[in-house]
Enzyme design. Structure first.
Site, PDB file in Angstrom:
ATOM      1  N   TYR A   1       1.262  -1.369   0.037  1.00 23.64           N
ATOM      2  CA  TYR A   1      -0.044   0.131   0.164  1.00 23.64           C
ATOM      3  C   TYR A   1       0.935   0.971   0.347  1.00 23.64           C
ATOM      4  O   TYR A   1       2.078   1.390   1.068  1.00 23.64           O
ATOM      5  CB  TYR A   1      -1.110  -0.144   1.364  1.00 23.64           C
ATOM      6  CG  TYR A   1      -1.969  -0.631   1.816  1.00 23.64           C
ATOM      7  CD1 TYR A   1      -3.120  -0.980  -0.179  1.00 23.64           C
ATOM      8  CD2 TYR A   1      -2.045  -1.760   2.255  1.00 23.64           C
ATOM      9  CE1 TYR A   1      -3.980  -1.794   0.378  1.00 23.64           C
ATOM     10  CE2 TYR A   1      -2.958  -3.047   2.418  1.00 23.64           C
ATOM     11  CZ  TYR A   1      -4.215  -3.222   1.375  1.00 23.64           C
ATOM     12  OH  TYR A   1      -4.634  -3.595   1.446  1.00 23.64           O
TER      13      TYR A   1
ATOM     14  N   ASP B   1      -9.631 -12.111  -8.105  1.00 23.34           N
ATOM     15  CA  ASP B   1      -9.307 -12.726  -7.036  1.00 23.34           C
ATOM     16  C   ASP B   1     -10.923 -12.539  -6.041  1.00 23.34           C
ATOM     17  O   ASP B   1     -11.296 -12.073  -6.242  1.00 23.34           O
ATOM     18  CB  ASP B   1      -8.473 -12.567  -5.158  1.00 23.34           C
ATOM     19  CG  ASP B   1      -8.041 -11.134  -5.280  1.00 23.34           C
ATOM     20  OD1 ASP B   1      -9.829 -10.144  -4.960  1.00 23.34           O
ATOM     21  OD2 ASP B   1      -7.460 -10.621  -4.423  1.00 23.34           O
TER      22      ASP B   1
ATOM     23  N   HIS C   1     -11.253  -6.638  -3.192  1.00 17.06           N
ATOM     24  CA  HIS C   1     -11.023  -7.048  -1.790  1.00 17.06           C
ATOM     25  C   HIS C   1     -11.893  -7.395  -0.951  1.00 17.06           C
ATOM     26  O   HIS C   1     -11.604  -7.861   0.878  1.00 17.06           O
ATOM     27  CB  HIS C   1     -10.985  -5.820  -1.025  1.00 17.06           C
ATOM     28  CG  HIS C   1      -9.464  -5.011  -0.069  1.00 17.06           C
ATOM     29  ND1 HIS C   1      -8.313  -4.713  -0.426  1.00 17.06           N
ATOM     30  CD2 HIS C   1      -9.322  -6.052   1.655  1.00 17.06           C
ATOM     31  CE1 HIS C   1      -7.495  -4.754   0.428  1.00 17.06           C
ATOM     32  NE2 HIS C   1      -8.314  -4.953   1.587  1.00 17.06           N
TER      33      HIS C   1
ATOM     34  N   GLY D   1      -7.961 -15.688  -0.596  1.00 18.92           N
ATOM     35  CA  GLY D   1      -7.830 -15.079   0.612  1.00 18.92           C
ATOM     36  C   GLY D   1      -7.999 -15.758   2.275  1.00 18.92           C
ATOM     37  O   GLY D   1      -6.884 -16.528   2.400  1.00 18.92           O
TER      38      GLY D   1
ATOM     39  N   GLY E   1     -13.373 -14.775  -3.588  1.00 19.93           N
ATOM     40  CA  GLY E   1     -14.702 -16.227  -4.239  1.00 19.93           C
ATOM     41  C   GLY E   1     -14.693 -17.086  -4.592  1.00 19.93           C
ATOM     42  O   GLY E   1     -15.442 -18.571  -4.614  1.00 19.93           O
ATOM     43  N   VAL E   2     -13.202 -17.270  -4.550  1.00 21.77           N
ATOM     44  CA  VAL E   2     -12.655 -18.741  -5.533  1.00 21.77           C
ATOM     45  C   VAL E   2     -12.495 -19.996  -4.032  1.00 21.77           C
ATOM     46  O   VAL E   2     -11.355 -19.765  -3.285  1.00 21.77           O
ATOM     47  CB  VAL E   2     -10.976 -18.632  -5.964  1.00 21.77           C
ATOM     48  CG1 VAL E   2     -10.611 -19.876  -6.823  1.00 21.77           C
ATOM     49  CG2 VAL E   2     -11.282 -17.074  -6.740  1.00 21.77           C
TER      50      VAL E   2
ATOM     51  N   ARG F   1     -16.573  -1.720   8.443  1.00 20.10           N
ATOM     52  CA  ARG F   1     -17.100  -3.039   7.825  1.00 20.10           C
ATOM     53  C   ARG F   1     -17.961  -3.671   9.769  1.00 20.10           C
ATOM     54  O   ARG F   1     -17.055  -3.063  10.604  1.00 20.10           O
ATOM     55  CB  ARG F   1     -15.610  -3.383   8.334  1.00 20.10           C
ATOM     56  CG  ARG F   1     -15.207  -4.038   6.938  1.00 20.10           C
ATOM     57  CD  ARG F   1     -12.964  -4.963   6.831  1.00 20.10           C
ATOM     58  NE  ARG F   1     -12.650  -4.120   5.822  1.00 20.10           N
ATOM     59  CZ  ARG F   1     -11.767  -4.278   5.792  1.00 20.10           C
ATOM     60  NH1 ARG F   1     -10.186  -4.999   6.434  1.00 20.10           N
ATOM     61  NH2 ARG F   1     -10.656  -3.993   4.600  1.00 20.10           N
TER      62      ARG F   1
ATOM     63  N   SER G   1     -10.105  -7.022  -8.317  1.00 21.31           N
ATOM     64  CA  SER G   1     -10.737  -7.699  -7.020  1.00 21.31           C
ATOM     65  C   SER G   1     -10.954  -6.808  -6.445  1.00 21.31           C
ATOM     66  O   SER G   1     -10.666  -5.364  -6.350  1.00 21.31           O
ATOM     67  CB  SER G   1      -9.294  -7.409  -6.093  1.00 21.31           C
ATOM     68  OG  SER G   1      -9.292  -7.846  -4.155  1.00 21.31           O
TER      69      SER G   1
HETATM   70  C1  LIG Z   1      -8.516 -10.931   6.565  1.00 19.28           C
HETATM   71  C2  LIG Z   1      -8.158 -10.073   5.395  1.00 19.28           C
HETATM   72  C3  LIG Z   1      -6.623  -9.282   4.978  1.00 19.28           C
HETATM   73  C4  LIG Z   1      -6.532  -8.859   3.670  1.00 19.28           C
HETATM   74  N1  LIG Z   1      -5.399  -8.570   3.926  1.00 19.28           N
HETATM   75  C5  LIG Z   1      -4.914  -7.774   3.062  1.00 19.28           C
HETATM   76  C6  LIG Z   1      -3.624  -7.062   2.843  1.00 19.28           C
HETATM   77  O1  LIG Z   1      -2.891  -6.604   3.764  1.00 19.28           O
HETATM   78  N2  LIG Z   1      -3.681  -6.591   1.580  1.00 19.28           N
HETATM   79  C7  LIG Z   1      -4.078  -6.472   0.302  1.00 19.28           C
HETATM   80  O2  LIG Z   1      -3.781  -6.224  -0.020  1.00 19.28           O
HETATM   81  N3  LIG Z   1      -5.491  -7.560   0.563  1.00 19.28           N
HETATM   82  C8  LIG Z   1      -6.201  -8.363   1.982  1.00 19.28           C
HETATM   83  N4  LIG Z   1      -6.587  -8.578   1.915  1.00 19.28           N
HETATM   84  C9  LIG Z   1      -7.859  -9.150   0.783  1.00 19.28           C
HETATM   85  C10 LIG Z   1      -7.468 -10.532  -0.045  1.00 19.28           C
HETATM   86  O3  LIG Z   1      -5.914 -10.390  -0.784  1.00 19.28           O
HETATM   87  C11 LIG Z   1      -8.203 -10.997  -0.957  1.00 19.28           C
HETATM   88  O4  LIG Z   1      -8.724  -9.679  -2.104  1.00 19.28           O
HETATM   89  C12 LIG Z   1      -9.638 -11.393  -0.711  1.00 19.28           C
HETATM   90  O5  LIG Z   1      -9.283 -11.746   0.300  1.00 19.28           O
HETATM   91  C13 LIG Z   1      -9.973 -12.697  -1.777  1.00 19.28           C
HETATM   92  O6  LIG Z   1     -11.492 -12.767  -1.117  1.00 19.28           O
HETATM   93  P1  LIG Z   1     -11.253 -13.842  -0.747  1.00 19.28           P
HETATM   94  O7  LIG Z   1     -10.955 -14.204   0.796  1.00 19.28           O
HETATM   95  O8  LIG Z   1     -12.966 -14.257  -0.658  1.00 19.28           O
HETATM   96  O9  LIG Z   1     -10.336 -15.223  -1.466  1.00 19.28           O
HETATM   97  C14 LIG Z   1      -7.772  -9.027   2.770  1.00 19.28           C
HETATM   98  C15 LIG Z   1      -8.258 -10.312   3.477  1.00 19.28           C
HETATM   99  C16 LIG Z   1      -8.854 -10.562   4.337  1.00 19.28           C
HETATM  100  C17 LIG Z   1     -10.183 -11.682   4.284  1.00 19.28           C
HETATM  101  C1  LIG Z   2      -4.809  -3.329   8.050  1.00 20.23           C
HETATM  102  C2  LIG Z   2      -4.652  -3.086   6.914  1.00 20.23           C
HETATM  103  C3  LIG Z   2      -5.322  -3.490   5.979  1.00 20.23           C
HETATM  104  C4  LIG Z   2      -5.871  -5.233   6.098  1.00 20.23           C
HETATM  105  C5  LIG Z   2      -6.342  -4.890   4.431  1.00 20.23           C
HETATM  106  O1  LIG Z   2      -5.991  -5.024   3.797  1.00 20.23           O
HETATM  107  C6  LIG Z   2      -7.979  -6.037   5.126  1.00 20.23           C
HETATM  108  O2  LIG Z   2      -8.080  -6.002   6.217  1.00 20.23           O
HETATM  109  O3  LIG Z   2      -8.460  -6.602   4.094  1.00 20.23           O
END
Ligand SMILES: Cc1cc2nc3c(=O)[nH]c(=O)nc-3n(C[C@H](O)[C@H](O)[C@H](O)COP(=O)(O)O)c2cc1C
Ligand SMILES: CCCCC(=O)C(=O)O
Length: 356
Positions: free
Chosen positions: A134, A284, A253, A307, A286-287, A169, A251
């Site tokens: 980031y 990414d 996220h 994720g 929901g896979v 959230r 994505s």
């Molecule tokens: C607990 C958690 C923490 C995450 N932290 C980051 C992160 O630090 N950086 C980032 O780019 N995405 C982060 N993500 C998003 C994941 O990279 C990803 O986009 C997402 O989890 C994909 O969906 P899925 O969980 O349904 O597989 C996070 C997701 C979760 C669930």
């Molecule tokens: C706390 C830093 C961001 C982590 C993140 O990307 C997430 O929680 O989805």
């Protein structure tokens, strides 16, 4: 491939056990999303809506799942999405994930918000790593992170562009979610004495003023390939590629930022129409099944990432739990490729989709 333990026959079987072993607020942080979590569900539902048209009488006696991403050889088109603070889920944290991904031969994207230094993760890893960044308010610090990732052997910078602030959230707000004791963003010079909520900690560090000029700047300070993560709009993908991105990771996220955001599998075809000829496109969100991987690759994704399932495996049994989750994806994908008439990844195409 090792036999599947019968208790865990699908990635989601790990979720129930992970929920039982994790503190409630950590489980909520992992499982949760923005608002009513409609997009969390929509990501999965978009896969369910797509139907397959398997092809018969094709020799699938010898199969390979091998592929590449930006020239890096991989054992399959599934990888580890970057997620923050793995030691929340298991004491071995990012080291366990790196070892499991390496053993499986799969790509591992390491978050800048790791709870193990990026150098220690690189030392433990036996497979390819990409570094997810980031852009921080402190550009000197941002640049030094890129230089550290280069020095440690990471093979691409994955710039997250979908988190100017942490989304709304509900679960984390209710829990006033804070990092558990001993879990810190150790790549960053953040004191251990503070105890802000995660959202406040993030607001101090991450720059919400980021624009396309900063993407150009990041592109200019590294020779590593740049992947832009967090895009769903075709015009954003186009701009990222115009500015020199080698890849775009479609994505939302995991539904954690904008509730109501388009599902990634719904957005993917439009992004591919615009940049599919000039950049690698990943996805990414929901896979959960080998069939999901197949559907995304059939649509045109080069690699897809998981994720939450990786964190479920980590919480259940550290390195071997992550390995088991990754092996499930590979095993399911291998069988669905065989039964759809695909001996290799190159033969997975839109002809397999009922309504591509
Ligand atoms: C607990 C958690 C923490 C995450 N932290 C980051 C992160 O630090 N950086 C980032 O780019 N995405 C982060 N993500 C998003 C994941 O990279 C990803 O986009 C997402 O989890 C994909 O969906 P899925 O969980 O349904 O597989 C996070 C997701 C979760 C669930
Ligand atoms: C706390 C830093 C961001 C982590 C993140 O990307 C997430 O929680 O989805």
């Amino acid at each position: 491939m090792p036999a599947v333990p019968t208790r865990f026959v699908r990635a989601e079987d790990f979720a129930a056990v992970a929920q039982a072993v994790l503190p409630t607020d950590v489980w909520d942080y992992v499982a949760g999303g923005a608002g009513d979590e409609r997009t969390v569900r929509a990501n999965e539902e978009a896969f369910h809506r797509l139907t397959l048209v398997p092809r018969m009488l094709i020799d699938v006696g010898t199969r390979t799942l091998h592929t590449t991403a930006l020239g890096v050889p991989l054992a399959g088109p599934i990888g580890v999405a970057p997620t923050s603070y793995h030691t929340m889920a298991h004491p071995d944290g990012e080291l366990a994930v790196a070892r499991a991904a390496g053993a499986a031969g799969l790509l591992n994207i390491v978050s800048v918000f790791s709870s193990t230094t990026l150098e220690d993760v690189a030392k433990a890893a036996t497979g390819p790593l990409w570094f997810q960044l980031y852009c921080l308010r402190d550009r000197g610090l941002t640049r030094s992170l890129i230089e550290r990732a280069e020095a440690a052997g990471y093979r691409a910078i994955v710039l997250g562009v979908d988190l100017p602030v942490i989304g709304y959230r509900d679960r984390d707000i209710r829990n006033a979610f804070r990092l558990p004791p001993g879990v810190r963003p150790v790549n960053l010079p953040v004191g251990t004495e503070q105890d802000p909520t995660l959202a406040d900690l993030n607001a101090v560090l991450v720059d919400p003023r980021l624009t396309w000029q900063d993407v150009e700047w990041i592109r200019s300070v590294t020779d590593l390939p740049l992947v832009v993560k967090g895009i769903v709009a075709p015009s954003d993908a186009e701009r990222a590629v115009q500015l020199g991105a080698s890849g775009v990771l479609v994505s939302n996220h995991g539904g954690r930022q904008v509730d109501g955001s388009v599902a990634t599998m719904t957005a993917l075809p439009d992004v591919l129409d615009v940049v599919g000829g000039s950049a690698e496109v990943y996805l990414d969100g929901g896979v959960r099944r080998g069939t999901d991987v197949l559907k995304a690759v059939a649509t045109g994704a080069r690699v897809v990432f998981a994720g939450r399932p990786v964190l479920w495996g980590l919480a259940v049994d550290g390195e071997s739990g992550v390995r088991a989750v990754l092996d499930l994806y590979l095993r399911e994908l291998d069988l669905v490729m065989a039964t759809c008439g695909c001996p290799d990844v190159a033969s997975i195409g839109p002809h397999l989709l009922r309504n591509p």
